[in-house]
Each structure stands twice: as structure tokens, then as C-alpha cells.
Design a protein around this motif. Structure first.
Motif, PDB file in Angstrom:
ATOM      1  N   PHE A 179      40.100  38.603  13.260  1.00 48.35           N
ATOM      2  CA  PHE A 179      40.960  37.448  13.516  1.00 48.35           C
ATOM      3  C   PHE A 179      40.773  36.927  14.932  1.00 48.35           C
ATOM      4  O   PHE A 179      40.921  35.733  15.200  1.00 48.35           O
ATOM      5  CB  PHE A 179      42.435  37.781  13.265  1.00 48.35           C
ATOM      6  CG  PHE A 179      43.184  36.642  12.662  1.00 48.35           C
ATOM      7  CD1 PHE A 179      43.309  36.519  11.280  1.00 48.35           C
ATOM      8  CD2 PHE A 179      43.738  35.642  13.454  1.00 48.35           C
ATOM      9  CE1 PHE A 179      43.966  35.436  10.716  1.00 48.35           C
ATOM     10  CE2 PHE A 179      44.394  34.568  12.901  1.00 48.35           C
ATOM     11  CZ  PHE A 179      44.512  34.451  11.516  1.00 48.35           C
ATOM     12  N   THR A 239      46.905  38.867   6.719  1.00 46.27           N
ATOM     13  CA  THR A 239      45.798  38.089   6.156  1.00 46.27           C
ATOM     14  C   THR A 239      44.719  38.989   5.566  1.00 46.27           C
ATOM     15  O   THR A 239      43.777  38.499   4.934  1.00 46.27           O
ATOM     16  CB  THR A 239      45.154  37.203   7.235  1.00 46.27           C
ATOM     17  OG1 THR A 239      44.521  38.039   8.226  1.00 46.27           O
ATOM     18  CG2 THR A 239      46.197  36.319   7.908  1.00 46.27           C
ATOM     19  N   LYS A 254      42.740  40.647   7.482  1.00 44.70           N
ATOM     20  CA  LYS A 254      41.697  40.697   8.501  1.00 44.70           C
ATOM     21  C   LYS A 254      42.048  41.737   9.557  1.00 44.70           C
ATOM     22  O   LYS A 254      43.225  41.986   9.842  1.00 44.70           O
ATOM     23  CB  LYS A 254      41.550  39.332   9.180  1.00 44.70           C
ATOM     24  CG  LYS A 254      41.233  38.178   8.236  1.00 44.70           C
ATOM     25  CD  LYS A 254      39.809  38.230   7.750  1.00 44.70           C
ATOM     26  CE  LYS A 254      39.464  36.979   6.939  1.00 44.70           C
ATOM     27  NZ  LYS A 254      38.091  37.007   6.407  1.00 44.70           N
ATOM     28  N   TYR A 290      48.785  38.862  12.024  1.00 45.07           N
ATOM     29  CA  TYR A 290      47.411  38.651  11.561  1.00 45.07           C
ATOM     30  C   TYR A 290      47.020  39.636  10.459  1.00 45.07           C
ATOM     31  O   TYR A 290      46.212  39.315   9.569  1.00 45.07           O
ATOM     32  CB  TYR A 290      46.428  38.784  12.729  1.00 45.07           C
ATOM     33  CG  TYR A 290      46.274  40.209  13.227  1.00 45.07           C
ATOM     34  CD1 TYR A 290      45.329  41.063  12.674  1.00 45.07           C
ATOM     35  CD2 TYR A 290      47.105  40.713  14.218  1.00 45.07           C
ATOM     36  CE1 TYR A 290      45.201  42.376  13.102  1.00 45.07           C
ATOM     37  CE2 TYR A 290      47.001  42.010  14.652  1.00 45.07           C
ATOM     38  CZ  TYR A 290      46.039  42.842  14.091  1.00 45.07           C
ATOM     39  OH  TYR A 290      45.921  44.143  14.515  1.00 45.07           O
TER      40      TYR A 290
END
Length: 304
Positions: free
Chosen positions: A202, A195, A197, A192
Motif C-alpha cells: 500500500f 484491503t 494489501k 490499509y
């Protein structure tokens, strides 16, 4: 409303039988059971000392003497006389195979087994029956008071297979005037961070996605206003998460499906369901199966 016409209760000639007979007597008419089989399967017919103390005239254990013990228990606990009953005793080296064979031969819709807490026993037979029975299975806990459930937890994965389980859950909740609580476990995927984030960000994305999936799922059912309880799994055992949540909300019963069909169906896959069956010694659990879905196992068994 009839949910199950024929049931089979597994007995082991211990104090747990008293619990099973009394609690089955409470549930039997609500479940729509018209005929109830009581089956004792053992590697040998050696009767436990506690039973011999209660029935000192039993010198040599036989099928007939064990049947008499069970029939006396049914009378003692006022098992409904208008329900057709049949008691039989089987001896063999493989109790699980023998029990499952009889479940198929008698074409039962529901198997009822006990889960022990303080009483002796490792629960291997109950675990095996719950996993492999060709019909639904009700596991009744040793110390749980006898009462109809008013709060039913149903772990859900939003898969196509889960619609059948959810339909049954709605019907049984309506019949009992019980609260149905859907639950879904979601996870933050690995990677994650790529990304840009944070974990928390997330996590919120995954939660919102699960909420949208549930709304789409529940739109095909009668109670579209239900909210799904979403639980984040941060690496714990999903089975323990389900049990912890059930105890947190003071649920009276857990309703499980036999299996899921998607990769995201972690809470309904065999391994997690089996772990939940094993660790749950506190709440009654109904494992709803489409009758005969494990019939391939039995076809193989009968060819052995």
C-alpha cells in the motif's frame, strides 16, 4: 528581477545583529530591495552589558543612542550606501505586536529575522513574526556561511494554493541558477490492511499516486521535467522529516508556503510549518506569503 522592494530587519542589540546586517547586505540587491528598515523593539530600552562595554559613553539608554549603535553597525559592515535605510527604535510591553504593527505601517514586502544557535535567546519573537507577518519572512541562521543558495528545497502538497509558491520558487531558482528540489511527504492510511494489501504494497500505491499528482501539478509550470522527492512518513514529526531530508541532500535553503488548503497538506499546515521554524537552526528559510493574506489579524490588532 525584483522580488521584494521594501524589507524590515529585526535587531536585538546582540551579536546576532552583526550576522543579520552582513548577510542582508549580501542578499539585498539580488532580492531587489530598494529600502531597508532596521527596527529594534524592546519592553524597555535597557542596553545589554556587552553593548555598554563597547560604548562606555552611553550613560542612559535612549532611542537616539540605540539608533546610533545600529547606524554605526551599518557603517562598520559596509551596508550598501545606495540602498535607502531607516533606523528606528520602539519600546513597549508587547514586542511582537509592536513589530507586526510597524511591518504593516511601513508596508514591507519582506521581514528578515535571525535564528540563534549558540547565542542567548529563545527565538520567540522570530517565531511569532514568521507565523503572523502580513508578508514574506526570511529567517537567517546564526552560523550559516554567507552565500547564495544553490540547492533549494520546496516542500509541496500539490494544492491550488501551492501553485503561487511554486511559481515564486521557479523564479528565484532561475535567478540564482540554483537547483530546485520539490519534496512531498506521503503516508499510508489507517485501515490499509482491510484491503488485503501489506504495508509495503500500500505504501507503493500511495507513492505512485503522489507521483501522478506531482506530474499533474508540475505540468502547469515551466520546469515540467523536475522530479519530486517522495518521503514516506511512518509516524514521525513531518517538520523533523523535512529538516532531516534537507540536511541529507545538503540543501542551502528551505522555501515554505504560509499555508495549505487541503487535508493532505500536512507539511504546509500552520502547526507543522511552525514546528519547522522552531526546530530549524541550521538552514536559511524563506516563508513566502501572498502579501496581505493575514491582514485580518492586523485589522483586529489596530482596533484593540
Amino acid at each position: 528581477m525584483k522580488f521584494f522592494s521594501k524589507a524590515m530587519v529585526g535587531l536585538d542589540l546582540t551579536e546576532m545583529d552583526d550576522n543579520l546586517i552582513k548577510k542582508t547586505a549580501v542578499f539585498i540587491k539580488f532580492l531587489g530591495i530598494e529600502k531597508c528598515y532596521f527596527l529594534h523593539v524592546a519592553k524597555n530600552l535597557e542596553i545589554p552589558k556587552e553593548v555598554l562595554d563597547q560604548y562606555p559613553d552611553l550613560i542612559a539608554p535612549t532611542d537616539e543612542s540605540v539608533e546610533k549603535i545600529i547606524k554605526d553597525k551599518l557603517k562598520e559592515y559596509n551596508f550598501p550606501e545606495d540602498i535607502e535605510t531607516e533606523v528606528f527604535v520602539e519600546e513597549g510591553n508587547h514586542p511582537l505586536d509592536t513589530f507586526l504593527r510597524w511591518a504593516k505601517l511601513k508596508d514591507v514586502d519582506l521581514v528578515i529575522m535571525g535564528r540563534k544557535d549558540s547565542l542567548p535567546g529563545n527565538g520567540v519573537l522570530a517565531d511569532g513574526v514568521a507565523k503572523k507577518a502580513p508578508c514574506s519572512v526570511l529567517l537567517i541562521q546564526e552560523k550559516r556561511p554567507v552565500k547564495f543558495p544553490k540547492k533549494i528545497l520546496i516542500p509541496t502538497d500539490f494544492s491550488a494554493h501551492n501553485h503561487m509558491i511554486y511559481d515564486f520558487a521557479e523564479r528565484i531558482a532561475e535567478k540564482l541558477d540554483a537547483e530546485l528540489i520539490p519534496m512531498h511527504i506521503y503516508e499510508v492510511p489507517h485501515g490499509y490492511s482491510k484491503t488485503g494489501k501489506s504495508f509495503e504494497e500500500f505504501s507503493e500505491i500511495m507513492k505512485e499516486n503522489a507521483q501522478a499528482d506531482f506530474k499533474k501539478f508540475v505540468s502547469k509550470h515551466n520546469h515540467t521535467d523536475l522530479e519530486c522527492s517522495l518521503v514516506l512518513n511512518e509516524g514521525k514529526n513531518p517538520a523533523q522529516l523535512i529538516l532531516d531530508f534537507a540536511q541529507e541532500i545538503d540543501a542551502d535553503m528551505i522555501l515554505l508556503g504560509s499555508r495549505g488548503r487541503t487535508r493532505s497538506a500536512a507539511i504546509l499546515l500552520g502547526s507543522t510549518a511552525e514546528k519547522l521554524i522552531h526546530v530549524n537552526k541550521y538552514l536559511p528559510m524563506l516563508i513566502f506569503k501572498k502579501k496581505g493574506e493575514t491582514m485580518g489579524f492586523f485589522d483586529a490588532l489596530f482596533r484593540i
